[in-house]
Each structure stands twice: as structure tokens, then as C-alpha cells.
Design an enzyme around this catalytic site. Structure first.
Site, PDB file in Angstrom:
ATOM      1  N   ALA A   1      -1.468   6.792  12.170  1.00 40.78           N
ATOM      2  CA  ALA A   1      -1.460   8.052  12.908  1.00 40.78           C
ATOM      3  C   ALA A   1      -1.968   9.198  12.027  1.00 40.78           C
ATOM      4  O   ALA A   1      -2.596  10.142  12.508  1.00 40.78           O
ATOM      5  CB  ALA A   1      -0.050   8.348  13.404  1.00 40.78           C
TER       6      ALA A   1
ATOM      7  N   ASP B   1      -8.438  14.707   3.838  1.00 39.75           N
ATOM      8  CA  ASP B   1      -7.442  14.942   2.793  1.00 39.75           C
ATOM      9  C   ASP B   1      -8.112  15.017   1.412  1.00 39.75           C
ATOM     10  O   ASP B   1      -9.338  14.978   1.307  1.00 39.75           O
ATOM     11  CB  ASP B   1      -6.319  13.892   2.850  1.00 39.75           C
ATOM     12  CG  ASP B   1      -6.761  12.540   2.337  1.00 39.75           C
ATOM     13  OD1 ASP B   1      -7.971  12.254   2.373  1.00 39.75           O
ATOM     14  OD2 ASP B   1      -5.899  11.754   1.896  1.00 39.75           O
TER      15      ASP B   1
ATOM     16  N   GLY C   1       7.411   4.684   0.896  1.00 40.71           N
ATOM     17  CA  GLY C   1       6.898   3.946  -0.262  1.00 40.71           C
ATOM     18  C   GLY C   1       6.147   4.856  -1.213  1.00 40.71           C
ATOM     19  O   GLY C   1       5.620   4.391  -2.216  1.00 40.71           O
ATOM     20  N   THR C   2       6.060   6.136  -0.895  1.00 44.98           N
ATOM     21  CA  THR C   2       5.322   7.042  -1.779  1.00 44.98           C
ATOM     22  C   THR C   2       6.154   8.248  -2.234  1.00 44.98           C
ATOM     23  O   THR C   2       5.764   8.933  -3.169  1.00 44.98           O
ATOM     24  CB  THR C   2       4.061   7.610  -1.093  1.00 44.98           C
ATOM     25  OG1 THR C   2       4.479   8.316   0.083  1.00 44.98           O
ATOM     26  CG2 THR C   2       3.080   6.534  -0.707  1.00 44.98           C
TER      27      THR C   2
ATOM     28  N   SER D   1      -4.432  11.758  -3.769  1.00 44.68           N
ATOM     29  CA  SER D   1      -4.673  11.948  -2.334  1.00 44.68           C
ATOM     30  C   SER D   1      -4.276  13.337  -1.835  1.00 44.68           C
ATOM     31  O   SER D   1      -4.788  14.329  -2.328  1.00 44.68           O
ATOM     32  CB  SER D   1      -3.918  10.826  -1.605  1.00 44.68           C
ATOM     33  OG  SER D   1      -4.198  10.851  -0.253  1.00 44.68           O
TER      34      SER D   1
ATOM     35  N   ARG E   1      12.191   8.308   5.736  1.00 47.30           N
ATOM     36  CA  ARG E   1      11.480   8.973   6.835  1.00 47.30           C
ATOM     37  C   ARG E   1      12.160   8.673   8.161  1.00 47.30           C
ATOM     38  O   ARG E   1      12.599   7.541   8.399  1.00 47.30           O
ATOM     39  CB  ARG E   1      10.037   8.484   6.915  1.00 47.30           C
ATOM     40  CG  ARG E   1       9.197   8.880   5.734  1.00 47.30           C
ATOM     41  CD  ARG E   1       7.707   8.729   6.043  1.00 47.30           C
ATOM     42  NE  ARG E   1       6.933   8.746   4.822  1.00 47.30           N
ATOM     43  CZ  ARG E   1       6.643   9.851   4.127  1.00 47.30           C
ATOM     44  NH1 ARG E   1       7.049  11.029   4.554  1.00 47.30           N
ATOM     45  NH2 ARG E   1       5.936   9.775   3.018  1.00 47.30           N
TER      46      ARG E   1
ATOM     47  N   ARG F   1      12.770   4.530   7.921  1.00 49.86           N
ATOM     48  CA  ARG F   1      12.395   3.592   6.847  1.00 49.86           C
ATOM     49  C   ARG F   1      12.279   4.352   5.527  1.00 49.86           C
ATOM     50  O   ARG F   1      11.959   5.555   5.516  1.00 49.86           O
ATOM     51  CB  ARG F   1      11.078   2.859   7.153  1.00 49.86           C
ATOM     52  CG  ARG F   1       9.893   3.761   7.387  1.00 49.86           C
ATOM     53  CD  ARG F   1       8.614   2.968   7.535  1.00 49.86           C
ATOM     54  NE  ARG F   1       7.992   2.671   6.255  1.00 49.86           N
ATOM     55  CZ  ARG F   1       7.281   3.533   5.539  1.00 49.86           C
ATOM     56  NH1 ARG F   1       7.100   4.775   5.962  1.00 49.86           N
ATOM     57  NH2 ARG F   1       6.731   3.165   4.398  1.00 49.86           N
ATOM     58  N   PRO F   2      12.547   3.652   4.409  1.00 48.91           N
ATOM     59  CA  PRO F   2      12.367   4.327   3.129  1.00 48.91           C
ATOM     60  C   PRO F   2      10.878   4.507   2.868  1.00 48.91           C
ATOM     61  O   PRO F   2      10.106   3.570   3.090  1.00 48.91           O
ATOM     62  CB  PRO F   2      12.983   3.351   2.120  1.00 48.91           C
ATOM     63  CG  PRO F   2      13.054   2.029   2.807  1.00 48.91           C
ATOM     64  CD  PRO F   2      12.991   2.251   4.285  1.00 48.91           C
TER      65      PRO F   2
ATOM     66  N   ASP G   1      -9.918  10.034   2.352  1.00 44.45           N
ATOM     67  CA  ASP G   1      -9.748   8.776   3.087  1.00 44.45           C
ATOM     68  C   ASP G   1      -8.959   8.978   4.384  1.00 44.45           C
ATOM     69  O   ASP G   1      -8.677   8.005   5.087  1.00 44.45           O
ATOM     70  CB  ASP G   1      -9.141   7.661   2.210  1.00 44.45           C
ATOM     71  CG  ASP G   1      -7.771   7.988   1.664  1.00 44.45           C
ATOM     72  OD1 ASP G   1      -7.233   9.062   1.991  1.00 44.45           O
ATOM     73  OD2 ASP G   1      -7.227   7.157   0.904  1.00 44.45           O
TER      74      ASP G   1
HETATM   75  C1  LIG Z   1       4.456   7.955   7.787  1.00 48.29           C
HETATM   76  C2  LIG Z   1       3.271   8.051   6.909  1.00 48.29           C
HETATM   77  O1  LIG Z   1       2.338   8.790   7.208  1.00 48.29           O
HETATM   78  N1  LIG Z   1       3.297   7.306   5.793  1.00 48.29           N
HETATM   79  C3  LIG Z   1       2.186   7.302   4.839  1.00 48.29           C
HETATM   80  C4  LIG Z   1       2.702   7.352   3.423  1.00 48.29           C
HETATM   81  O2  LIG Z   1       3.492   6.202   3.190  1.00 48.29           O
HETATM   82  P1  LIG Z   1       5.058   6.206   3.057  1.00 48.29           P
HETATM   83  O3  LIG Z   1       5.395   4.816   2.580  1.00 48.29           O
HETATM   84  O4  LIG Z   1       5.586   6.496   4.421  1.00 48.29           O
HETATM   85  O5  LIG Z   1       5.430   7.292   2.111  1.00 48.29           O
HETATM   86  O6  LIG Z   1       1.593   7.341   2.529  1.00 48.29           O
HETATM   87  C5  LIG Z   1       0.798   6.156   2.599  1.00 48.29           C
HETATM   88  C6  LIG Z   1      -0.278   6.255   1.552  1.00 48.29           C
HETATM   89  O7  LIG Z   1      -1.128   7.336   1.750  1.00 48.29           O
HETATM   90  C7  LIG Z   1       0.217   6.012   4.011  1.00 48.29           C
HETATM   91  O8  LIG Z   1      -0.496   4.818   4.082  1.00 48.29           O
HETATM   92  C8  LIG Z   1       1.362   6.038   5.017  1.00 48.29           C
HETATM   93  O9  LIG Z   1       0.863   6.007   6.323  1.00 48.29           O
HETATM   94 MG   LIG Z   2      -5.837  10.044   0.820  1.00 46.36          MG
END
Ligand SMILES: CC(=O)N[C@H]1[C@@H](OP(=O)(O)O)O[C@H](CO)[C@@H](O)[C@@H]1O
Ligand SMILES: [Mg+2]
Length: 578
Positions: free
Chosen positions: A410, A286, A539-540, A67, A545, A536-537, A290
Site C-alpha cells: 500500500a 521516497d 520489522g524496521t 530510504s 503497528r 504486528r511488530p 523505490d
Molecule cells: C506497514 C508498512 O508500510 N510497513 C513497511 C515497513 O515495514 P515494517 O516491518 O512494517 O516496519 O518498511 C518496509 C521496508 O521499507 C516496507 O516494506 C513495509 O511495507
Molecule cells: Mg525506500
């Protein structure tokens, strides 16, 4: 599993040993890390995609992409037979497989899945997995690893669909399983035909539907560039200029370009300049196309190279959801034969359409949605707003519960879903309604349903939809922007030893543990008028955050900063204090 099935898997899995010292986690949207570490994970996800296909007796999808992440990284996302993300009930299997320390352990987990899911393998079985990749140089070898994984499961075949955007692959899986034409060329024709239909239906109404200015798209030096160009050839009335297409001399994938960069940094991406681009309607997608955000530089702007930079006006996923909501509710009003305007919030959300009844419409957001967007959608558009945890898999599922569910993060990932019964009713209404005006409104919604990707958020179909609605409204990008004014906000990250120590409530707006952290955040938020903050922690990424909103940018910045310090002290921060 039969002995010969096991032998084949054992032999193939041995070719993809697990790298040492790495722990893989499926996370918010699949696996992502340095490309060199990924062959074993991708091979194993090929196996899982094959098992999922055998289990559901329908095709699944596997996409190689990271991504918006840097070019040296890569990743793998799985598509369920519906075209949506992998069923969450299967996520634990993916973690178990990805981390199996050796071949025998890996085989045991495969056997466990086969047993738990009652999967029939062997010659009689027929599984199919569609594979695709974005433009990353590591993609080709990883697709090969995925193919070997799929074909190590007896009775399944892999179809390599080539270089695609993530939403294209999801669209293909969905179409393939629905028994409708599912090639890339079918995708482009479906989008462009429905765009043309929407343009024609506007003509039928009022006349000319050309937009005075072309749209300039920053394609993040990624796969979306060539796809946008192809789309443009088919939709001549879509004035489009593509920049950052990844051609020689245009820079690296996602490096200072793309939707994630523009949304987070709020500065101009490479390839855009002052004063040449002032006032122009611009968009960023991006690296796997997506996500979509729009932006422009107003006439009165600061130079991006001097002082604190925030010259760029961002129209994020929330604002895209708002303009989509406006359009949808407008068409439903026509169908309902109601003269009420969208600002009449008391009637707007109850679109009662003769012959169908109440059409349930909602906008689905996460806690990251700007508070001003939520207020606008509820109070001015009169639409229901539903909230889910972060991650498209959650938003999508929620949106499916409505006749029309509009969902957006967002950051620009989202789409509009139509439920099957309502979409069938619209098809009938588009020919059977007595009034021409009603037939046209139904036809417009049918065309939106065709154009906007029903499998997953898609920047390409999102662009077409925004461009249509702007023309219907006769709006410039500034007029769209003025639907509401974003509350000042700030998003930051904190590094901690173990981000899993933070556990949030299901809606992610509060910390359940450690409780001292939530108490401290509450005290801090209390110091700011109209303040809101949550952590929140991720996930990626390996971070926590922090998000804050307040009545001025200075306060939002200060609140976010103060909360970062709290996280650092109360949740095991590492490195220098933020
Ligand atoms: C605050 C934020 O933008 N978080 C993103 C980011 O996830 P996190 O779990 O916050 O790392 O990546 C995800 C996958 O692309 C997307 O779905 C999500 O909205
Ligand atoms: Mg993407």
C-alpha cells in the site's frame, strides 16, 4: 579458510569495532539506524556481500540508504545476484555478523558461513560487488567501509557505482549478471526507449497521446530528483516538473516530504500549495526512489491548515496495482481475441491466449492493502489476489510464481514481473502473430517488461508506467481515483517493552500469541460494521503497528485507537497510555 585470508580479514575488521550496547537486526529490508553507529555493520555487510558473490559465482549489490527515514540515519540493503533482495536464507548470517562482539568472534562466523555454504575463496576465486549510495552526507564514508569489507575477502573486488536510487543498483546487478549492458546510462535508455515505444504503439491505435497536464513530482529532497530530471531529458513527451529536489533552500531529505509522509499523513508535502496546485496530477517518491504514490487536491477541498486535515486524495500502491492490472488484462484480452470487457469478471482472469494457453496473472498484496482495492481487483478486474507477509522480499517471491505478477505494498513499493517463458513467447508473438492488433498487444507487453524494473519496485519506472496507462485510458487523475473508493482506514503505532512478544499467524492478520490479545481485538472489531483490524511488530522500527478499517473514518479511527490500548495493556506497553 587459509591463514593469509584470515590475517587480512582480522586486520581489516579491527578497524571497524562494534559500537557498545547496540543490537542490530536485519529486519524487513536491511539494517537501518543512526549513521554514526553503522560503520562496523556496513563493513561486515561488505564481507557478506563478497561471500555471497563467491558462493553464487555472480555479482551481488550493496546499497547505502535509509530510504524514507530522517537524514541523520542511514542503512544498508543487500542485492542478490538476481537483482532481488538478499536470499532470506542468508538473513541469519547477516544478523550474526552484524552483532559479533569482537574480531575473533566475527572471524569464527565468517568461517562458519564459508563452511556451511562451501565457499571457495583465495586467488582463483573471483567475486564482484556493486556498491552505491543515496544522497545522505554519511553515505560516502559508509561506501568506503563497505568497499573495505568486500576487499577484505580475498578474490573479490568492489565496483563503486556512485550515487544511485536503490532500484537502479538492483537493476544493474540483474543486468550485469544477465550479461546485458548495465551502466546507469543503459538504465535510462532502456526505460526511455520502452516508454517511447509504448507511446508510439498507442499512436498506431488511436492518434494523439499527449497528456494535457504535466505531472508534478515531490522527490523527497532525495536522490530521485536528479534521476527524474535526467529521465525527462530523454523522454520529451513525458511532461514533468520536479519539486523538493534537495537543492539549496528546498529543505531536508524526507522532512515533511516524500511518499512515506504523504501516504501516512495524507497532507500536502512542502513545496505544494493551495490554491495553486488544486486539481493537478502530483506524485511523491521516497528518499531512495523505490516507493511511489500519486495524489491530488480536489476542487472541493478543506484548507490543510484548518480543522482535521484530509484534503489530499491519495492514490496509493493499491490503486497503482489496480490500474496496472487493468492495462495488463486489457492487452491480454486483445491477444486472446476476446471482446469481453474488463468488467466481465467471469472471463477476465482466464486470459487464454491461442498459442500459449492460459496466462496466469495475479496481484500480490499484504494485509495492509485497502479492502476496497482487493474487492475491486478480484470482482471488477477478475484477477487473482494473493497475499503475503509484509516486506517486498515476500511479495516479489510470490509474484514470480505467475506469468505476470503485479505486486504492490500500500505504501507504493511494487512492480510488474514477467516470467521468462511467457516473456519469450511475447517476443515471438510480437513478430509472428497474424493479426496486426495481436502483434501490437504483444509489443506493448514486451515494452512494459523492458520498462518496468524486473529486479525490484522502482518509482521511476512506476511513474512511466502510470503515465502511459493514464494516456491509454484517456483518464485524468480523478478518473483513475474513481476506479474504487478506499475504505476509511487508520494506521497507528504503539511502543512496547519488547515487540517480539507479539507473534502473528504467517499471513500477519491475526495474533497467535498472546492469545488474549487476539480475543480482545476480535471483540472490539465486532463492534464495528465492516470492521477489520490487525497488529504486528514492525520489522524496521521499534514499535507495534496497528491497522484498522471500518465503514466511516470516525469508526476506523476509534477502532485503531481501541486496539492500540489493547496492545498497550496486553503486550507490555511503555510510556503513557495511547
Ligand atoms: C506497514 C508498512 O508500510 N510497513 C513497511 C515497513 O515495514 P515494517 O516491518 O512494517 O516496519 O518498511 C518496509 C521496508 O521499507 C516496507 O516494506 C513495509 O511495507
Ligand atoms: Mg525506500
Amino acid at each position: 579458510m587459509e591463514l593469509e585470508d584470515k590475517d587480512l580479514l582480522r586486520k581489516q575488521a579491527a578497524l571497524f569495532p562494534l559500537p557498545k550496547g547496540v543490537k542490530f537486526s536485519y529486519g524487513t529490508a536491511g539494517f537501518r539506524t543512526d549513521a554514526a553507529l553503522l560503520p562496523s555493520t556496513v563493513f561486515r555487510m561488505g564481507v557478506l556481500a563478497a561471500l555471497r558473490s563467491l558462493c553464487t559465482k555472480r555479482a551481488t549489490g550493496l546499497m547505502i540508504t535509509a530510504s524514507h527515514n530522517p537524514v541523520h540515519e542511514n542503512g544498508v540493503k543487500l542485492a542478490d545476484p538476481s537483482g532481488g533482495m538478499l536470499n532470506v536464507a542468508w538473513e541469519p548470517y547477516s544478523d550474526m555478523l552484524a552483532n559479533a562482539p569482537d574480531v575473533e568472534n566475527f572471524l569464527q562466523i565468517v568461517e562458519h558461513i564459508v563452511k556451511m555454504e562451501n565457499i571457495q575463496s583465495g586467488n582463483a576465486a573471483s567475486g564482484e560487488v556493486l556498491l552505491a549510495r543515496d544522497t545522505r552526507p554519511s553515505g560516502e564514508a559508509l561506501v568506503s567501509a563497505a568497499r573495505q569489507g568486500v576487499e577484505a575477502v580475498r578474490g573479490t573486488v568492489a565496483h563503486d557505482m556512485g550515487v544511485l536510487t536503490t532500484p537502479q543498483l538492483h537493476w544493474m546487478v540483474r543486468s550485469f549478471n544477465n550479461g546485458v549492458p548495465a551502466s546507469e546510462s543503459d538504465y535510462f535508455h532502456q526505460l526511455s526507449d520502452s516508454f517511447r515505444m509504448l507511446v508510439e504503439l498507442w499512436h498506431a491505435n488511436t492518434g494523439d497521446l499527449t497528456h494535457s497536464e504535466e505531472l508534478i513530482v515531490d522527490a523527497a529532497n532525495g536522490v530521485g530528483a536528479s534521476k527524474l530530471t535526467r529521465l525527462q531529458h530523454l523522454t520529451t513527451s513525458l511532461g514533468l516538473q520536479v519539486r523538493n529536489s534537495g537543492n539549496e533552500g528546498e529543505g531536508l531529505l524526507n522532512d515533511g516530504v516524500g511518499a512515506d509522509f504523504v501516504q501516512k499523513e495524507k497532507v500536502l508535502p512542502h513545496g505544494f500549495q493551495l490554491p495553486a496546485d488544486v486539481g493537478k496530477r502530483c506524485a511523491s517518491i521516497d528518499g531512495d526512489a523505490d516507493r511511489l504514490v500519486y495524489f491530488y487536491i480536489p476542487e472541493k477541498h478543506e484548507d490543510r491548515y484548518s480543522g482535521p486535515v484530509c484534503t489530499l486524495h491519495l492514490l496509493d500502491g493499491d490503486k497503482i496495482a489496480a490500474i496496472f492490472g487493468l492495462f495488463i488484462i486489457g492487452q491480454l484480452h486483445i491477444l486472446a481475441g476476446s471482446n469481453s470487457s474488463v468488467s466481465d469478471a467471469t472471463t477476465a482472469h482466464k486470459a487464454v491466449v491461442p498459442g500459449y494457453g492460459e496466462v496466469k496473472v495475479a496481484v500480490v498484496q499484504t494485509a495492509y492493502a485497502n479492502g476496497a482495492s482487493t474487492n475491486y481487483i478480484k470482482q471488477v478486474l477478475g484477477l487473482e489476489v494473493a497475499t503475503t507477509p509484509t516486506g517486498v522480499k515476500h511479495l516479489h517471491k510470490k509474484a514470480e510464481q505467475y506469468d505476470i505478477g503485479i505486486y504492490f505494498e500500500a505504501n507504493g513499493h511494487g512492480t510488474i514481473l514477467f516470467n521468462e517463458i511467457f516473456s519469450q513467447w511475447l517476443q515471438d508473438a510480437s513478430v509472428q502473430q497474424k493479426e496486426a492488433e495481436h502483434r501490437q498487444a504483444a509489443k506493448r507487453l514486451v515494452a512494459v517488461n523492458e520498462m518496468v524494473n524486473q529486479a525490484v519496485g522502482d518509482a521511476l519506472s512506476g511513474i512511466l508506467m502510470v503515465e502511459v496507462v493514464l494516456r491509454y485510458q484517456g483518464w485524468s487523475v480523478e478518473q483513475w481515483d474513481s476506479m474504487y473508493k478506499d475504505l476509511p482506514s487508520r494506521q497507528l503505532k504503539v511502543k512496547v517493552k519488547d515487540r517480539a512478544v507479539i507473534i502473528t499467524t504467517p499471513d500477519e492478520t491475526r495474533v497467535a500469541s498472546p492469545s488474549s490479545l487476539q480475543e480482545a481485538i476480535d471483540t472490539e472489531v465486532g463492534k464495528y460494521k465492516g470492521g477489520r483490524a490487525f497488529v504486528r511488530p514492525s520489522g524496521t522500527e521499534d514499535v507495534v503497528r496497528v491497522y484498522a478499517e471500518a465503514s466511516s473514518q470516525q469508526s476506523a479511527d476509534a477502532l485503531a485507537q481501541a486496539v492500540c490500548v489493547l496492545v498497550y495493556h496486553l503486550a507490555g506497553g511503555v510510556g503513557p497510555e495511547p
